[in-house]
Scaffold this active site. Structure first.
Site, PDB file in Angstrom:
ATOM      1  N   HIS A   1      -1.579  -1.826  16.581  1.00 10.89           N
ATOM      2  CA  HIS A   1      -2.520  -2.805  16.013  1.00 10.89           C
ATOM      3  C   HIS A   1      -3.879  -2.814  16.693  1.00 10.89           C
ATOM      4  O   HIS A   1      -4.790  -3.504  16.245  1.00 10.89           O
ATOM      5  CB  HIS A   1      -1.876  -4.196  16.038  1.00 10.89           C
ATOM      6  CG  HIS A   1      -0.650  -4.254  15.165  1.00 10.89           C
ATOM      7  ND1 HIS A   1       0.615  -4.033  15.663  1.00 10.89           N
ATOM      8  CD2 HIS A   1      -0.517  -4.418  13.835  1.00 10.89           C
ATOM      9  CE1 HIS A   1       1.491  -4.090  14.662  1.00 10.89           C
ATOM     10  NE2 HIS A   1       0.812  -4.320  13.548  1.00 10.89           N
TER      11      HIS A   1
ATOM     12  N   CYS B   1      -2.044  -2.834  22.046  1.00 11.90           N
ATOM     13  CA  CYS B   1      -0.903  -2.366  21.255  1.00 11.90           C
ATOM     14  C   CYS B   1      -1.348  -1.112  20.510  1.00 11.90           C
ATOM     15  O   CYS B   1      -2.361  -1.142  19.804  1.00 11.90           O
ATOM     16  CB  CYS B   1      -0.488  -3.444  20.261  1.00 11.90           C
ATOM     17  SG  CYS B   1       0.535  -2.783  18.937  1.00 11.90           S
TER      18      CYS B   1
ATOM     19  N   CYS C   1       2.964  -6.970  15.850  1.00 15.87           N
ATOM     20  CA  CYS C   1       4.351  -6.473  15.877  1.00 15.87           C
ATOM     21  C   CYS C   1       5.345  -7.624  15.815  1.00 15.87           C
ATOM     22  O   CYS C   1       6.526  -7.415  15.559  1.00 15.87           O
ATOM     23  CB  CYS C   1       4.653  -5.708  17.164  1.00 15.87           C
ATOM     24  SG  CYS C   1       3.652  -4.270  17.434  1.00 15.87           S
TER      25      CYS C   1
ATOM     26  N   HIS D   1       0.847  -1.196   0.000  1.00 15.29           N
ATOM     27  CA  HIS D   1       0.000   0.000   0.000  1.00 15.29           C
ATOM     28  C   HIS D   1       0.884   1.248   0.000  1.00 15.29           C
ATOM     29  O   HIS D   1       2.117   1.147  -0.073  1.00 15.29           O
ATOM     30  CB  HIS D   1      -1.022  -0.028   1.148  1.00 15.29           C
ATOM     31  CG  HIS D   1      -0.434  -0.034   2.532  1.00 15.29           C
ATOM     32  ND1 HIS D   1       0.259   1.026   3.045  1.00 15.29           N
ATOM     33  CD2 HIS D   1      -0.457  -0.978   3.510  1.00 15.29           C
ATOM     34  CE1 HIS D   1       0.647   0.743   4.278  1.00 15.29           C
ATOM     35  NE2 HIS D   1       0.235  -0.482   4.577  1.00 15.29           N
TER      36      HIS D   1
ATOM     37  N   LYS E   1      -2.493  -2.372   6.702  1.00 15.55           N
ATOM     38  CA  LYS E   1      -3.197  -3.511   6.120  1.00 15.55           C
ATOM     39  C   LYS E   1      -4.132  -4.152   7.138  1.00 15.55           C
ATOM     40  O   LYS E   1      -5.193  -4.639   6.783  1.00 15.55           O
ATOM     41  CB  LYS E   1      -2.220  -4.526   5.544  1.00 15.55           C
ATOM     42  CG  LYS E   1      -1.135  -4.959   6.484  1.00 15.55           C
ATOM     43  CD  LYS E   1       0.012  -5.612   5.725  1.00 15.55           C
ATOM     44  CE  LYS E   1       1.289  -5.514   6.522  1.00 15.55           C
ATOM     45  NZ  LYS E   1       2.472  -5.716   5.724  1.00 15.55           N
TER      46      LYS E   1
ATOM     47  N   LYS F   1      -3.671   5.586  11.175  1.00 17.91           N
ATOM     48  CA  LYS F   1      -2.569   5.044  10.375  1.00 17.91           C
ATOM     49  C   LYS F   1      -3.106   4.145   9.267  1.00 17.91           C
ATOM     50  O   LYS F   1      -3.933   3.272   9.505  1.00 17.91           O
ATOM     51  CB  LYS F   1      -1.638   4.232  11.275  1.00 17.91           C
ATOM     52  CG  LYS F   1      -0.463   3.639  10.519  1.00 17.91           C
ATOM     53  CD  LYS F   1       0.299   2.629  11.348  1.00 17.91           C
ATOM     54  CE  LYS F   1       1.390   1.974  10.506  1.00 17.91           C
ATOM     55  NZ  LYS F   1       1.930   0.773  11.100  1.00 17.91           N
TER      56      LYS F   1
ATOM     57  N   CYS G   1       2.616  -9.200  21.115  1.00 20.68           N
ATOM     58  CA  CYS G   1       1.709  -8.672  20.089  1.00 20.68           C
ATOM     59  C   CYS G   1       2.015  -9.377  18.778  1.00 20.68           C
ATOM     60  O   CYS G   1       3.135  -9.275  18.259  1.00 20.68           O
ATOM     61  CB  CYS G   1       1.879  -7.159  19.914  1.00 20.68           C
ATOM     62  SG  CYS G   1       0.949  -6.564  18.477  1.00 20.68           S
TER      63      CYS G   1
ATOM     64  N   HIS H   1       4.057   1.521   2.284  1.00 17.13           N
ATOM     65  CA  HIS H   1       5.254   0.821   1.795  1.00 17.13           C
ATOM     66  C   HIS H   1       5.872   1.599   0.637  1.00 17.13           C
ATOM     67  O   HIS H   1       7.094   1.718   0.524  1.00 17.13           O
ATOM     68  CB  HIS H   1       4.895  -0.584   1.297  1.00 17.13           C
ATOM     69  CG  HIS H   1       4.147  -1.414   2.290  1.00 17.13           C
ATOM     70  ND1 HIS H   1       2.884  -1.899   2.065  1.00 17.13           N
ATOM     71  CD2 HIS H   1       4.484  -1.824   3.540  1.00 17.13           C
ATOM     72  CE1 HIS H   1       2.474  -2.581   3.118  1.00 17.13           C
ATOM     73  NE2 HIS H   1       3.422  -2.541   4.033  1.00 17.13           N
TER      74      HIS H   1
HETATM   75  O1  ME8 Z   1       7.409  -4.231   9.889  1.00 14.71           O
HETATM   76  N1  ME8 Z   1       2.865   5.134   6.746  1.00 14.71           N
HETATM   77  O2  ME8 Z   1       6.965  -5.033   7.781  1.00 14.71           O
HETATM   78  P1  ME8 Z   1       5.637  -4.234   7.372  1.00 14.71           P
HETATM   79  C1  ME8 Z   1       4.170   5.127   6.428  1.00 14.71           C
HETATM   80  N2  ME8 Z   1       8.702  -6.956   8.083  1.00 14.71           N
HETATM   81  N3  ME8 Z   1       4.876   3.984   6.241  1.00 14.71           N
HETATM   82  C2  ME8 Z   1       4.247   2.821   6.392  1.00 14.71           C
HETATM   83  C3  ME8 Z   1       2.870   2.770   6.738  1.00 14.71           C
HETATM   84  C4  ME8 Z   1       2.177   4.006   6.911  1.00 14.71           C
HETATM   85  N4  ME8 Z   1       0.881   4.080   7.206  1.00 14.71           N
HETATM   86  N5  ME8 Z   1       2.517   1.468   6.813  1.00 14.71           N
HETATM   87  C5  ME8 Z   1       3.630   0.736   6.515  1.00 14.71           C
HETATM   88  C6  ME8 Z   1       7.640  -4.982   8.949  1.00 14.71           C
HETATM   89  N6  ME8 Z   1       4.674   1.542   6.254  1.00 14.71           N
HETATM   90  C7  ME8 Z   1       8.830  -5.901   9.015  1.00 14.71           C
HETATM   91  C8  ME8 Z   1      10.080  -5.084   8.767  1.00 14.71           C
HETATM   92  S1  ME8 Z   1      12.691  -4.837   8.409  1.00 14.71           S
HETATM   93  C9  ME8 Z   1      14.051  -5.720   8.737  1.00 14.71           C
HETATM   94  C10 ME8 Z   1      11.353  -5.856   8.815  1.00 14.71           C
HETATM   95  C11 ME8 Z   1       6.027   1.130   5.845  1.00 14.71           C
HETATM   96  O3  ME8 Z   1       5.143  -4.866   6.124  1.00 14.71           O
HETATM   97  C12 ME8 Z   1       7.102   1.670   6.761  1.00 14.71           C
HETATM   98  O4  ME8 Z   1       8.330   1.596   6.115  1.00 14.71           O
HETATM   99  O5  ME8 Z   1       4.715  -4.118   8.525  1.00 14.71           O
HETATM  100  C13 ME8 Z   1       7.058   0.674   7.890  1.00 14.71           C
HETATM  101  O6  ME8 Z   1       8.212   0.723   8.718  1.00 14.71           O
HETATM  102  C14 ME8 Z   1       6.967  -0.613   7.118  1.00 14.71           C
HETATM  103  O7  ME8 Z   1       6.109  -0.271   5.990  1.00 14.71           O
HETATM  104  C15 ME8 Z   1       6.382  -1.772   7.886  1.00 14.71           C
HETATM  105  O8  ME8 Z   1       6.208  -2.810   6.976  1.00 14.71           O
END
Ligand code: ME8
Length: 645
Positions: free
Chosen positions: A146, A143, A129, A18, A298, A295, A126, A21
């Site tokens: 979430h 949390c 997380c 989304h 997903k 926020k 959680c 990301h």
């Molecule tokens: O946490 N606004 O993956 P994830 C801005 N796999 N950025 C956002 C966002 C939002 N509303 N939502 C998601 C993970 N992001 C782990 C990470 S790293 C070694 C492992 C972006 O799929 C932002 O970069 O939940 C956030 O840190 C990341 O997606 C979380 O992605």
């Protein structure tokens, strides 16, 4: 060549990409392109995080095998980036055997040196997380990210001796002010580190989870999430023996959002320390894109798909919006209206107009070649100096990930250049042969300003910058250090005005003037319907009420273009203060490029009418004297939309 290495988080494959990301990945792409303009050897890495409970559940919900599921969603992430002009060098998947082998090697090393041990732990876990939370981190027992209650989990597991490195970490952060930026997140981490750190649980028994990486020293357990995912930053560089590791790890920087601050600012540096490695150089932490104050996520389902925005607005417009609208580090609200407004205002009006007006004038007044500049006037020099100063500010801001500030500095120069056209009036200079040198200087100054603006746009809007560079005859000249000087355009070289940079997108006229529902009001006077109040003696006069019905407002012309097949009509975009289109029969008296920036008086409540297929919302007032036509104006600048009465 100096190296530069930047990573995004690797995203969970439990749902499709989304806008959140996309933001982190656009940021990383823009910075990598910028570092390349500075002549660096850049490595840009992203990828997908594919182990853990969440992924298994998502596959179960989708009724496919976990492997099938992760392959499919990982491919969706990979495919999401090229349409946004994002070009990573490496895409790591945590289910790659090469990555898994690196994780196992590190686990064995850290276990052998005694920093991983076996124990029992009870804590609040959680699932969203994939980490234990402390009581203090919960909001109303939930949390905060979430909005779910964590589960109390008690089991035997392997732990990483994180607490052992707490003092070292505090010392490292204190001695390296840019280790975690912006500063608010550095302070947050330092404040968290005031409490004693607990050791980090890094395993799950295979009785509960098999979708992870088997611990090399105990096959009854797997590791997943943080001791797996964070290591992607090394495995993507062929750690430990790869040349890439030796080249890029010493200059590593990471981009994340604040949701994964703790793992990146605390777990990861202590893990690296335990491995005997230097920590990364800088961690860049941004805020959230929100939808209606919440926020975008997903798990909450309130997401925007980047592909849909690209289809509607184009990749460059979406990239520009994301980088301009959010102050890096703070949250920002997303709305399509805001994207539309920036597209039409910043891109179509400000940048698009400056570019097309300037190149059209070079075509019409200088036979499409770069003119030989004469002695610059104070005005010419001022614009040149502002453009050069902007380059310095742009670099300073981009070095610190302050994209919104960098772009504000560029747009300040765009706005100055648009005003410079209005005040130098090249269309008047061209009429007087005595002024030929001055005209050439003005056109040259505009072209050079545009060349410098183009340089700054390569990282932000690569396709647009390439088009601009092509038209200016400087395609391929992208080095900020070599080309960021005044006067590189060679007189005599051809300029090729191209198509419009940004199409204007249809925006609803929100503030459509409504006829006032005042029952005592009369119909507006017209030649055919004399005011009922008009006495025979006063025929031809209108009442005050009738005049009041006429809504005259000050409007600024922000765009002007010819209407195909009409030699009389121009299509004007005006701000009054809302943006609207007005078709005006002034093409024989004014060139489109001399209109932008002028304030005129319009009749704002005229019934819309279609002229040559273009809907016109109002009328521009002008004085007629024989064949001459002169546009109306107010004698000094006033706010757009001011009533004229
Ligand atoms: O946490 N606004 O993956 P994830 C801005 N796999 N950025 C956002 C966002 C939002 N509303 N939502 C998601 C993970 N992001 C782990 C990470 S790293 C070694 C492992 C972006 O799929 C932002 O970069 O939940 C956030 O840190 C990341 O997606 C979380 O992605």
């Amino acid at each position: 060549m100096t190296a530069y290495y930047l990573t995004t988080p690797i995203f969970y494959v439990n749902a499709q990409p989304h806008l959140g990301h996309a933001y982190s990945t656009v940021v990383a792409d823009a910075v990598c392109r910028y570092q390349r303009l500075l002549g660096k050897d850049v490595r840009f890495q992203t990828g997908t995080d594919e182990h853990g409970d969440k992924i298994v559940h998502a596959a179960e919900d989708a009724e496919v095998s976990v492997k099938e599921y992760v392959d499919k969603i990982s491919a969706m992430f990979k495919a999401a980036w090229p349409p946004l002009a994002i070009v990573p060098d490496t895409f790591v998947r945590t289910t790659d055997p090469a990555h898994m082998a690196v994780v196992q090697g590190i686990l064995q090393q850290v276990y052998d040196q005694g920093d991983i041990y076996f124990s029992e732990y009870t804590g609040l876990y959680c699932k969203g997380c994939e980490q234990f939370l402390t009581e203090k981190e919960l909001v109303d027992g939930k949390c905060p990210d979430h909005l779910t209650e964590p589960a109390k989990i008690s089991e035997q597991n392997y732990f990483f001796r994180m607490s052992k490195y707490q003092e070292w970490l505090i010392d490292h952060i204190s001695k390296h002010p840019e280790f975690i930026t912006p500063e608010r997140y550095r302070n947050e981490v330092l404040s968290f580190l005031k409490e004693p750190l607990e050791d980090l649980c890094i395993s799950r028994p295979t009785t509960r989870l098999t979708w992870g990486i088997p611990l090399p020293f105990d096959s009854r357990f797997v590791t997943y999430v943080w001791f797996d995912a964070l290591i992607n930053y090394l495995s993507g560089l062929d750690y430990p023996a790869g040349e890439d590791f030796a080249r890029y790890w010493p200059v590593a920087e990471h981009v994340i959002a604040k949701d994964i601050l703790k793992p990146h600012a605390i777990y990861w540096p202590t893990m690296l320390k335990a491995m005997g490695l230097e920590p990364y150089q800088r961690l860049h932490v941004h805020g959230y894109w929100n939808m209606n104050e919440t926020k975008m996520s997903k798990s909450l389902g309130n997401v925007v798909r980047p592909g849909e925005l690209v289809a509607e607005f184009g990749a460059d417009s979406v990239r520009y919006f994301l980088l301009r609208e959010m102050s890096f580090g703070l949250d920002a609200g997303f709305s399509k209206e805001a994207l539309m407004a920036r597209h039409n205002s910043d891109l179509t009006n400000d940048l698009g107009n400056l570019f097309s007006r300037s190149l059209t004038m070079v075509k019409n007044f200088a036979a499409s070649v770069v003119p030989q500049p004469g002695m610059p006037s104070a005005q010419d020099q001022e614009l040149a100096e502002a453009a050069l100063a902007m380059l310095g500010q742009y670099r300073e801001h981009l070095d610190h990930f302050a994209f919104h500030r960098a772009l504000a500095a560029v747009w300040e120069v765009i706005s100055r250049a648009n005003k410079y056209i209005v005040s130098t009036q090249p269309w008047e200079l061209v009429k007087d042969p005595q002024q030929a040198a001055q005209l050439s200087t003005v056109l040259y100054t505009l072209l050079e300003t545009l060349r410098l603006i183009t340089l700054t746009l390569h990282p932000i809007m690569p396709e647009t910058a390439a088009k601009m560079a092509e038209a200016l005859g400087v395609a391929g000249e992208t080095s900020l250090t070599d080309c960021g000087v005044w006067g590189r355009l060679v007189p005599g070289r051809a300029i090729t005005p191209g198509a419009q940079l940004f199409p204007r997108l249809q925006q609803e006229v929100k503030d459509k003037p409504q006829p006032q529902k005042n029952k005592t009001m009369k119909e507006p006077a017209s030649e055919k319907t004399p005011s009922p109040e008009a006495t025979p003696e006063a025929e031809g006069l209108i009442s005050f009420d009738a005049f009041q019905n006429l809504e005259l407002r000050v409007a600024e012309i922000v765009a002007a273009e010819k209407i195909a097949k009409s030699d009389r009509l121009l299509k004007l975009t005006v701000k009054a203060p809302e943006e609207r289109t007005i078709v005006a029969g002034i093409a024989q008296h004014y060139q489109p490029e001399e209109l932008v920036g002028r304030q005129v008086i319009i009749v704002a409540n005229l019934k819309p009418a279609k002229l040559m297929g273009v809907a016109s919302h109002g009328m521009v007032l002008a004085a007629k004297e024989g064949d001459r036509l002169v546009l109306s104006a107010v004698s000094g600048p006033v706010a757009n939309g001011s009533r004229v009465a």
